[in-house]
Design a protein around this motif. Structure first.
Motif, mmCIF file in Angstrom:
data_model
loop_
_atom_site.group_PDB
_atom_site.id
_atom_site.type_symbol
_atom_site.label_atom_id
_atom_site.label_comp_id
_atom_site.label_asym_id
_atom_site.label_seq_id
_atom_site.Cartn_x
_atom_site.Cartn_y
_atom_site.Cartn_z
ATOM 1 N N PRO A 286 -18.580 3.427 17.461
ATOM 2 C CA PRO A 286 -18.451 4.446 16.415
ATOM 3 C C PRO A 286 -17.014 4.638 15.980
ATOM 4 N N ARG A 287 -16.843 5.124 14.767
ATOM 5 C CA ARG A 287 -15.518 5.487 14.273
ATOM 6 C C ARG A 287 -15.185 6.866 14.817
ATOM 7 N N LEU A 288 -14.184 6.925 15.674
ATOM 8 C CA LEU A 288 -13.891 8.174 16.373
ATOM 9 C C LEU A 288 -13.103 9.133 15.488
ATOM 10 N N PRO A 289 -13.449 10.410 15.514
ATOM 11 C CA PRO A 289 -12.744 11.410 14.715
ATOM 12 C C PRO A 289 -11.504 11.921 15.424
ATOM 13 N N ALA A 290 -10.733 12.737 14.702
ATOM 14 C CA ALA A 290 -9.560 13.383 15.292
ATOM 15 C C ALA A 290 -10.018 14.458 16.277
ATOM 16 N N GLY A 291 -9.135 14.813 17.186
ATOM 17 C CA GLY A 291 -9.464 15.830 18.182
ATOM 18 C C GLY A 291 -10.165 15.242 19.391
ATOM 19 N N GLU A 292 -10.790 16.106 20.174
ATOM 20 C CA GLU A 292 -11.518 15.665 21.361
ATOM 21 C C GLU A 292 -12.879 15.101 20.961
ATOM 22 N N VAL A 293 -13.378 14.162 21.762
ATOM 23 C CA VAL A 293 -14.666 13.522 21.475
ATOM 24 C C VAL A 293 -15.499 13.469 22.741
ATOM 25 N N ARG A 294 -16.776 13.842 22.609
ATOM 26 C CA ARG A 294 -17.737 13.651 23.690
ATOM 27 C C ARG A 294 -18.877 12.822 23.137
ATOM 28 N N ILE A 295 -19.436 11.939 23.959
ATOM 29 C CA ILE A 295 -20.509 11.052 23.518
ATOM 30 C C ILE A 295 -21.721 11.233 24.413
ATOM 31 N N GLY A 296 -22.884 11.390 23.788
ATOM 32 C CA GLY A 296 -24.124 11.554 24.542
ATOM 33 C C GLY A 296 -24.803 12.871 24.232
ATOM 34 N N GLY A 297 -26.059 12.976 24.646
ATOM 35 C CA GLY A 297 -26.837 14.181 24.382
ATOM 36 C C GLY A 297 -26.454 15.334 25.299
ATOM 37 N N PHE A 298 -27.007 16.506 24.973
ATOM 38 C CA PHE A 298 -26.736 17.714 25.755
ATOM 39 C C PHE A 298 -27.875 18.055 26.705
ATOM 40 N N GLY A 299 -29.049 17.445 26.482
ATOM 41 C CA GLY A 299 -30.204 17.815 27.291
ATOM 42 C C GLY A 299 -31.006 18.939 26.665
ATOM 43 N N GLY A 300 -31.230 18.830 25.345
ATOM 44 C CA GLY A 300 -32.035 19.836 24.654
ATOM 45 C C GLY A 300 -31.258 21.086 24.329
ATOM 46 N N PRO A 301 -31.929 22.081 23.723
ATOM 47 C CA PRO A 301 -31.237 23.314 23.336
ATOM 48 C C PRO A 301 -30.661 24.080 24.517
ATOM 49 N N GLU A 302 -31.334 24.012 25.670
ATOM 50 C CA GLU A 302 -30.809 24.708 26.843
ATOM 51 C C GLU A 302 -29.485 24.102 27.295
ATOM 52 N N GLY A 303 -29.426 22.763 27.303
ATOM 53 C CA GLY A 303 -28.190 22.095 27.698
ATOM 54 C C GLY A 303 -27.063 22.360 26.721
ATOM 55 N N LEU A 304 -27.385 22.395 25.426
ATOM 56 C CA LEU A 304 -26.357 22.684 24.430
ATOM 57 C C LEU A 304 -25.865 24.113 24.574
#
Length: 268
Positions: free
Chosen positions: A48-66
């Motif tokens: 992927p083309r990475l944006p400025a700032g911090e980056v995390r990759i991967g899911g959160f585990g549904g709304p509860e994880g987010l």
């Protein structure tokens, strides 16, 4: 830029990204040293083309994880700038933001609108698109991404040209050629592609992206019908900005002044 959320200076903005607009927004916000900007990418693209700032990759585990991540990372504002068809994460974001009481904005580019000379067939899903194809042509150009190709796998008499950034996985149509490429594309290039592969029907999702709209102009010029899968709606009650400037303005506005702006249709 003076950004205020919850009546005070924003410390942490989380952008659910993966789109051109998400990268542009991250660059705008990250330029402010008072902000911590994190972009979250789904990880479906290999490079992927990475944006400025911090980056995390991967899911959160549904709304509860987010919701848990929003609490733990002390997120002050959440912006859903995902692809218009990434419906699951959008609804997860709405649920998580409501639970944690974090302001949420959806950044959505306007959808495509048919113009004079276009022969568009609107459908609600890939399955409906597959059902419409046999009556429209025999050689289809699929630009719906590498996910969901199983919807077309039963069309054994049709030939498909499928274009995506990464190679497809899982069940695919038996007669299919894969073209790995990334936009932006030109009208001239798309017209040549249609001619060279003798394409007589185009299938696309209503992403609204300027970088991939050239195929629609080429199809219009060639008289090729287009099956357009319309995008799912934004979760109810979530304000919408149609461009990066609108998203920055939403962040900058006092909490009580943030309205709900809906995308205005634009032609090609």
């Amino acid at each position: 830029m003076n950004v205020n959320v919850r009546g005070s200076g924003v410390r942490h903005v989380l952008i659910l990204g993966g789109t051109t607009e998400a990268r542009q927004l991250a660059a705008e916000l990250a330029a402010n040293p008072a902000l911590r900007v994190t972009s979250s990418l789904a990880g479906r693209v290999a490079q992927p083309r990475l944006p400025a700032g911090e980056v995390r990759i991967g899911g959160f585990g549904g709304p509860e994880g987010l919701a848990r991540w929003l609490r733990e990372q002390q997120v002050d504002a959440l912006i859903d700038a995902t692809h218009p068809f990434a419906g699951t994460i959008s609804f997860n974001a709405a649920q998580a933001a409501a639970e944690v009481h974090v302001p949420l904005l959806a950044l959505r580019r306007p959808g495509w609108v048919a113009g004079p000379g276009d022969h568009w067939h609107d459908v609600a899903s890939l399955e409906e698109a597959a059902g419409a194809l046999p009556a429209l042509g025999e050689r289809a150009f699929l630009t719906t991404g590498r996910m969901g190709l199983a919807a077309f796998a039963h069309l054994e008499d049709m030939w498909f040209l499928m274009r995506s950034v990464d190679a497809p996985e899982g069940t695919v149509p038996p007669r299919m050629e894969v073209l790995l490429d990334r936009g932006p594309f030109t009208v001239e290039g798309e017209r040549e592609l249609l001619r060279r592969h003798r394409i007589d029907v185009l299938v696309t999702k209503d992403s609204g992206a300027v970088a991939t709209a050239a195929k629609l102009v080429a199809a219009r010029a060639a008289g090729v019908p287009v099956v357009v899968v319309r995008r799912p709606p934004v979760p109810g009650g979530v304000p919408v900005a149609t461009d990066v400037a609108g998203a920055v303005g939403w962040c900058s506005a006092p909490s009580g002044a943030r309205g709900t702006a809906r995308p205005a249709p634009t032609g090609l």
